[in-house]
Design an enzyme around this catalytic site. Structure first.
Site, mmCIF file in Angstrom:
data_model
loop_
_atom_site.group_PDB
_atom_site.id
_atom_site.type_symbol
_atom_site.label_atom_id
_atom_site.label_comp_id
_atom_site.label_asym_id
_atom_site.label_seq_id
_atom_site.Cartn_x
_atom_site.Cartn_y
_atom_site.Cartn_z
ATOM 1 N N GLU A 39 -32.013 -9.432 0.282
ATOM 2 C CA GLU A 39 -32.907 -8.339 0.699
ATOM 3 C C GLU A 39 -33.905 -8.040 -0.420
ATOM 4 O OE1 GLU A 39 -30.921 -4.634 1.753
ATOM 5 O OE2 GLU A 39 -32.744 -3.517 1.326
ATOM 6 N N ARG A 41 -41.065 -2.398 -1.885
ATOM 7 C CA ARG A 41 -41.472 -1.212 -2.651
ATOM 8 C C ARG A 41 -42.221 -1.560 -3.923
ATOM 9 N NH1 ARG A 41 -35.347 1.014 -3.920
ATOM 10 N NH2 ARG A 41 -34.910 0.406 -1.806
ATOM 11 N N THR A 56 -36.407 -1.726 2.777
ATOM 12 C CA THR A 56 -37.356 -0.608 2.764
ATOM 13 C C THR A 56 -38.395 -0.734 3.884
ATOM 14 O OG1 THR A 56 -37.130 -0.812 0.330
ATOM 15 C CG2 THR A 56 -38.501 0.960 1.117
ATOM 16 N N LYS A 66 -26.632 0.194 8.529
ATOM 17 C CA LYS A 66 -26.516 0.408 7.090
ATOM 18 C C LYS A 66 -26.213 1.892 6.868
ATOM 19 C CE LYS A 66 -29.729 0.861 3.195
ATOM 20 N NZ LYS A 66 -30.908 0.337 2.497
HETATM 21 C C1 3PG Z 1 -31.742 0.910 -2.393
HETATM 22 O O1 3PG Z 1 -32.345 0.849 -1.344
HETATM 23 O O2 3PG Z 1 -32.243 1.236 -3.482
HETATM 24 C C2 3PG Z 1 -30.339 0.513 -2.319
HETATM 25 O O3 3PG Z 1 -29.618 1.443 -1.660
HETATM 26 C C3 3PG Z 1 -29.743 0.170 -3.625
HETATM 27 O O4 3PG Z 1 -29.028 1.205 -4.125
HETATM 28 P P1 3PG Z 1 -28.241 0.945 -5.472
HETATM 29 O O5 3PG Z 1 -29.273 0.694 -6.531
HETATM 30 O O6 3PG Z 1 -27.494 2.229 -5.700
HETATM 31 O O7 3PG Z 1 -27.362 -0.242 -5.265
#
Ligand code: 3PG
Length: 213
Positions: free
Chosen positions: A46, A50, A74, A134
C-alpha cells in the site's frame, strides 16, 4: 460502466499477515523498497497517496516489480481512485468510507478496503456490499477490545486493523477470528529508507511472516 476487479479485498488481505503502509517521498526509493518487501515475502504493497511522488512511485513499482501488487492508500475521492488506477494500482485502501469512493473504485477496477471506526460506518459499507474492512485508526479507536465487541453484531465482517499496530501488538489482533491481517508502517521505517537499508526492510518483512495465523 463498471470494470470487474481482477483482485478481491479478501485476496489482498489473505496474502500475508501484514499490508505495509508505505509513505514515499522519493521515487528512487520505490523500486528498491518494493523488491526488499517482496524478497521478505510481502507482496501486497500500500503506497499512500499523501506525497507528491506517490503516483510516480506506484507507476515505477507496477512497471518494474511484477511480483508485487501495488495498491493505493489514503484514497479519499473519485479523482484519487482514477489516478491510482492509471498509475497501476490494483487495490485501494481508504481511511474512511463514502459511497462515492466505493463507486469510483468499482468503476476503475480497484478492489477496495474501506476504512471504518464506528458501527454506523460498518453498516454503510455493508450496505454497499463491502464485508472486508479496514479498522482505522485501530489502536486509537479501541484496539482488540473494539474488534471483540464488533464480532457479535458484525459476525459476517472481517477486518484489517491499521493505525498504531506494531510487530509487538500485531499478534493480539491476528489472534481474533474477525481479523485476517493487519496494516502498518513499521515495515518501512523512515530511517531505513533514508539510509538505503533495504536488507533491513526485507528482515522486517520476514519477521512479520512469522506472525501468520
Ligand atoms: C496510516 O494510514 O498512516 C496507517 O494507519 C499507518 O499507521 P501506523 O503508522 O500507525 O502504522
Amino acid at each position: 460502466m463498471s470494470t470487474t476487479p481482477t483482485l478481491t479485498a479478501l485476496q489482498v488481505m489473505q496474502d500475508a499477515p501484514v499490508i505495509p503502509v508505505i509513505v514515499l517521498n522519493d521515487v528512487a526509493h520505490a523500486v528498491p523498497i518494493a523488491r526488499a518487501l517482496v524478497a521478505g515475502g510481502v507482496r501486497m504493497l500500500e503506497v499512500t497517496l499523501r506525497t507528491p511522488q506517490a503516483l510516480a512511485c506506484m507507476e515505477a513499482i507496477a512497471k518494474e516489480v511484477p511480483e508485487a501488487v501495488v495498491g493505493a492508500g489514503t484514497v479519499r475521492t473519485k479523482a484519487d481512485a482514477q489516478a491510482a488506477a492509471m498509475a497501476g494500482a490494483r487495490f485501494a485502501v481508504s481511511p474512511g468510507y463514502t459511497s462515492a469512493v466505493g463507486q469510483a473504485c468499482r468503476d476503475n477496477g480497484l478492489a477496495l478496503l474501506p476504512g471504518v471506526a464506528t458501527g454506523s460506518e460498518i453498516m454503510m459499507a455493508q450496505q454497499d456490499g463491502y464485508t472486508e474492512l479496514k479498522f482505522f485508526p485501530a489502536m486509537q479507536a479501541g484496539g482488540p477490545a473494539m474488534l471483540k465487541a464488533w464480532s457479535g453484531p458484525f459476525f459476517d465482517v472481517k477486518f484489517c486493523p491499521t493505525g498504531g499496530v506494531t510487530l509487538q501488538n500485531a499478534s493480539e489482533f491476528l489472534a481474533l477470528p474477525n481479523v485476517v491481517c493487519v496494516g502498518g508502517s513499521w515495515l518501512v521505517p523512515a530511517d531505513a529508507m533514508a539510509r538505503g537499508e533495504w536488507s533491513r526492510i526485507t528482515q522486517l518483512a520476514r519477521d512479520t511472516l512469522a506472525l501468520r495465523k
